[in-house]
Write an enzyme that holds these catalytic residues in place. Structure first.
Site, PDB file in Angstrom:
ATOM      1  N   ASP A 198       0.909  -1.198  -0.084  1.00 31.33           N
ATOM      2  CA  ASP A 198      -0.068  -0.210  -0.255  1.00 31.33           C
ATOM      3  C   ASP A 198       1.361   1.389  -0.220  1.00 31.33           C
ATOM      4  O   ASP A 198       1.675   1.224   0.745  1.00 31.33           O
ATOM      5  CB  ASP A 198      -1.052  -0.321   1.182  1.00 31.33           C
ATOM      6  CG  ASP A 198      -1.550   1.208   1.420  1.00 31.33           C
ATOM      7  OD1 ASP A 198      -1.699   2.317   0.569  1.00 31.33           O
ATOM      8  OD2 ASP A 198      -2.805   0.962   1.789  1.00 31.33           O
ATOM      9  N   HIS A 199       0.959   2.270  -1.169  1.00 35.48           N
ATOM     10  CA  HIS A 199       2.553   2.775  -1.157  1.00 35.48           C
ATOM     11  C   HIS A 199       2.232   3.888  -0.124  1.00 35.48           C
ATOM     12  O   HIS A 199       3.228   4.853  -0.124  1.00 35.48           O
ATOM     13  CB  HIS A 199       2.245   2.999  -2.874  1.00 35.48           C
ATOM     14  CG  HIS A 199       1.045   4.102  -3.011  1.00 35.48           C
ATOM     15  ND1 HIS A 199       0.260   3.330  -4.146  1.00 35.48           N
ATOM     16  CD2 HIS A 199       1.181   5.371  -3.066  1.00 35.48           C
ATOM     17  CE1 HIS A 199      -0.955   4.999  -4.225  1.00 35.48           C
ATOM     18  NE2 HIS A 199      -0.141   5.649  -4.127  1.00 35.48           N
ATOM     19  N   HIS A 261      -5.799   2.770   1.664  1.00 38.96           N
ATOM     20  CA  HIS A 261      -4.874   3.914   1.995  1.00 38.96           C
ATOM     21  C   HIS A 261      -5.420   4.414   3.722  1.00 38.96           C
ATOM     22  O   HIS A 261      -5.204   4.606   4.184  1.00 38.96           O
ATOM     23  CB  HIS A 261      -5.053   5.702   1.259  1.00 38.96           C
ATOM     24  CG  HIS A 261      -4.327   4.593  -0.276  1.00 38.96           C
ATOM     25  ND1 HIS A 261      -3.618   3.531  -0.258  1.00 38.96           N
ATOM     26  CD2 HIS A 261      -4.950   4.804  -1.167  1.00 38.96           C
ATOM     27  CE1 HIS A 261      -3.420   3.444  -1.641  1.00 38.96           C
ATOM     28  NE2 HIS A 261      -3.718   4.420  -1.711  1.00 38.96           N
TER      29      HIS A 261
END
Ligand code: NDP
Length: 515
Positions: A198-199, A261
């Site tokens: 999950d960047h 996110h």
């Protein structure tokens, strides 16, 4: 939690990362060109990759190694945050290889295995493989199965050169599909080999959230129901779906942004202090926080969830069309481009404190923020109507743009009268540390190479988050378009989202002028 910026004197270049072969599935894709290739070369520039590092691009098109090198060069020219000098290019360029193959064809994977063994023979030592799955999610499963079946997943297991796999988002589209993916992963890999990305977790401010909470003694005593009256998390975009309408319509705001996110930001904000900084201690606490979330009220007079879709409006002064008019969106689309939720954690620290979260496209601006709103002072000292003037203290953690932290306090304005005004103590990453901080993908690729899963999502975390949100998706699916609100492009979303806060004394803060 170590900076990877070469300008940083504390940079740790003594990592003993063994010789490495990075294999990217989906190497001709958008993400590879825009993020992964620039990240790998910037790591190389900072001397954070092992000297013997190879990059194999995997894809269905039959392109030569030379054509692949040209693609990589133009990706770097267009997207790298820093210029890549000849020395960095030359050191990696000779190690760029393309492997043409289908994702569901075992033979292509056994041929890949042979290529990898050949590299190991050439360098005369074992190498760790990092498999980066950067394809659309429909092919995650066959790639994982073939990595298992071909033996690539088991290479050097139990040693420092054990294979590792990074899996792009989205991790499933509901609880059942996430469980299915986890079953395949658990059959083929040890959890320590798996990095679900999950960047957002690679962003500086998100990492800094843990430092801010647990390396400063002033926050912890007030980080609870006694002093916090609400927490808000906003992840907004001003863009619409652009050319990705076909993909987006099968996803929607809840799947695309909130499940991953926003829920990660919530978990980091709400979690208890971990007993140590090792990945499992941190992820254990995040899972506990997610498990404490109460089931959402979906129907009735005061539901905890709102969904909406954008109609035409003005975004940054330019006219924007409605979602239904975007390319690739069916006339009868029921997909939400905006979702807002009111959540409560049923635990000692947060009992009764609402967590308001929202995410959407075509909103007034692009912003990702966590706002912690503190309770008002217990006594009214500043005149009869002063209650109106005493603004709540806010701690605003801005993830993008202009990463930073701002604390809003009340102050007296200069003059003979006692008038109050909120003022801000602001810290901006760029002002303090300069620009050119590493991109999220640099941090995440480096951590996965070093086997550090702290900033990645564990299987149970993904399932817990889906477990909470899948009933919402099912409910909406049954409702069809009923209950799907509208909002004008360029605004802060539907009026109905304000109802989530009605009667609580709160209002949405991101986007309101506090300056
Ligand atoms: P792309 O749509 O560009 O696809 C990547 C590659 O996968 C393509 O170049 C193609 O390679 C192959 N591919 C495409 N469609 C199919 C298909 N139906 N079946 C098999 N192979 C296919 O994806 P992105 O690069 O945009 O994204 C990759 C992953 O990263 C996705 O899971 C996405 O959700 C995620 N992601 C992407 C972001 C982005 O900004 N792009 C941001 C965050 C996450 P070839 O034909 O050569 O085999």
């Amino acid at each position: 939690m170590i900076h990877t910026n070469s300008d940083n004197p504390n940079i740790n270049k003594d990592r003993k990362t063994p010789p490495t072969i990075i294999v990217i599935f989906g190497a001709s894709g958008d993400l590879t060109a825009r993020k992964l290739v620039p990240a790998i070369f910037n790591l190389s520039k900072d001397e954070l990759l092992p000297k013997r590092c190879f990059l194999i691009g995997y894809g269905r098109s039959k392109i030569s190694d030379e054509e692949f090198k040209d693609d990589i060069k133009s990706a770097l020219d267009s997207h790298s945050r820093r210029k890549i000098e000849d020395s960095t290019w030359n050191s990696l360029e000779k190690n760029l290889i393309f492997h043409a193959g289908a994702y569901d064809d075992l033979k292509s994977f056994t041929e890949l295995e042979k290529k990898i063994s050949k590299i190991e023979n050439k360098i005369d030592c074992k190498a760790q493989c990092l498999f980066y799955i950067s394809t659309p999610p429909g092919v995650f499963m066959p790639i994982l199965e073939n990595l298992g079946e071909s033996g690539l997943a088991r290479r050097h297991r139990g040693t420092k050169t054990a294979s590792k796999v990074i899996i792009e988002k989205p991790f499933g589209r509901d609880l059942a599909s996430a469980q299915q993916l986890n079953q395949v992963i658990n059959r083929r890999f040890d959890e320590s080999q798996v990095f679900r990305i999950d960047h957002y977790l690679g962003k500086e401010t998100v990492q800094s959230l843990l430092v801010q909470r647990f390396a400063n003694s002033i926050f912890e005593p007030v980080w609870n129901r006694n002093y916090v009256s609400s927490v808000q998390i906003t992840v907004s975009e001003d863009l619409g779906v652009g050319s990705r309408g076909g993909y987006y319509d099968k996803s929607g705001a809840l799947r695309d942004m909130i499940q991953n996110h926003v829920m990660q930001l919530l978990a980091l904000t709400a979690m208890e202090p971990p007993s140590s900084l090792d990945p499992e201690s941190i992820r254990d606490e995040k899972v506990k926080a997610l498990k404490a979330l109460k089931p959402l009220v979906l129907g009735g007079d005061s539901p905890d969830v709102i969904r909406a879709s954008y109609v035409e409006g003005l975004v940054n002064g330019s006219p924007a069309k409605s979602y239904l008019e975007e390319k690739g969106i069916p006339d009868e689309s029921e997909t939400e481009t905006y979702a807002a939720l009111r959540l409560y954690l049923d635990n000692w620290r947060w009992k009764g404190v609402p967590f308001y979260i929202r995410s959407g496209k075509r909103l007034a601006m692009k912003a990702s923020e966590i706002v912690v709103q503190f309770t008002r002072p217990p006594a009214i000292l500043f005149g009869q109507d002063s209650r109106l003037k005493v603004s709540p203290n806010l701690l605003v953690i801005r993830i993008q743009p202009n990463e930073g932290v701002t604390l809003y306090l009340n102050s007296k304005t200069p003059g003979l009268e006692t008038k109050l005004q909120p003022i801000k103590l602001a810290f901006g990453y760029e002002t303090t540390f300069g620009s050119n901080t590493p991109e999220a993908y640099e941090r995440l690729i480096l951590d996965s190479l070093n086997g550090d899963g702290t900033l990645f999502i564990r299987g149970d975390e993904a399932e817990t988050s889906w477990g909470l949100l899948t009933p919402v998706l099912d409910y909406w699916n049954n409702q069809g378009r009923e209950g799907l609100e509208n909002y004008a492009s360029g605004t802060w979303g539907p009026l109905a989202a304000d109802k989530l806060l009605l009667g609580s004394g709160h209002e949405w803060i991101t986007g309101r002028k506090y300056e």
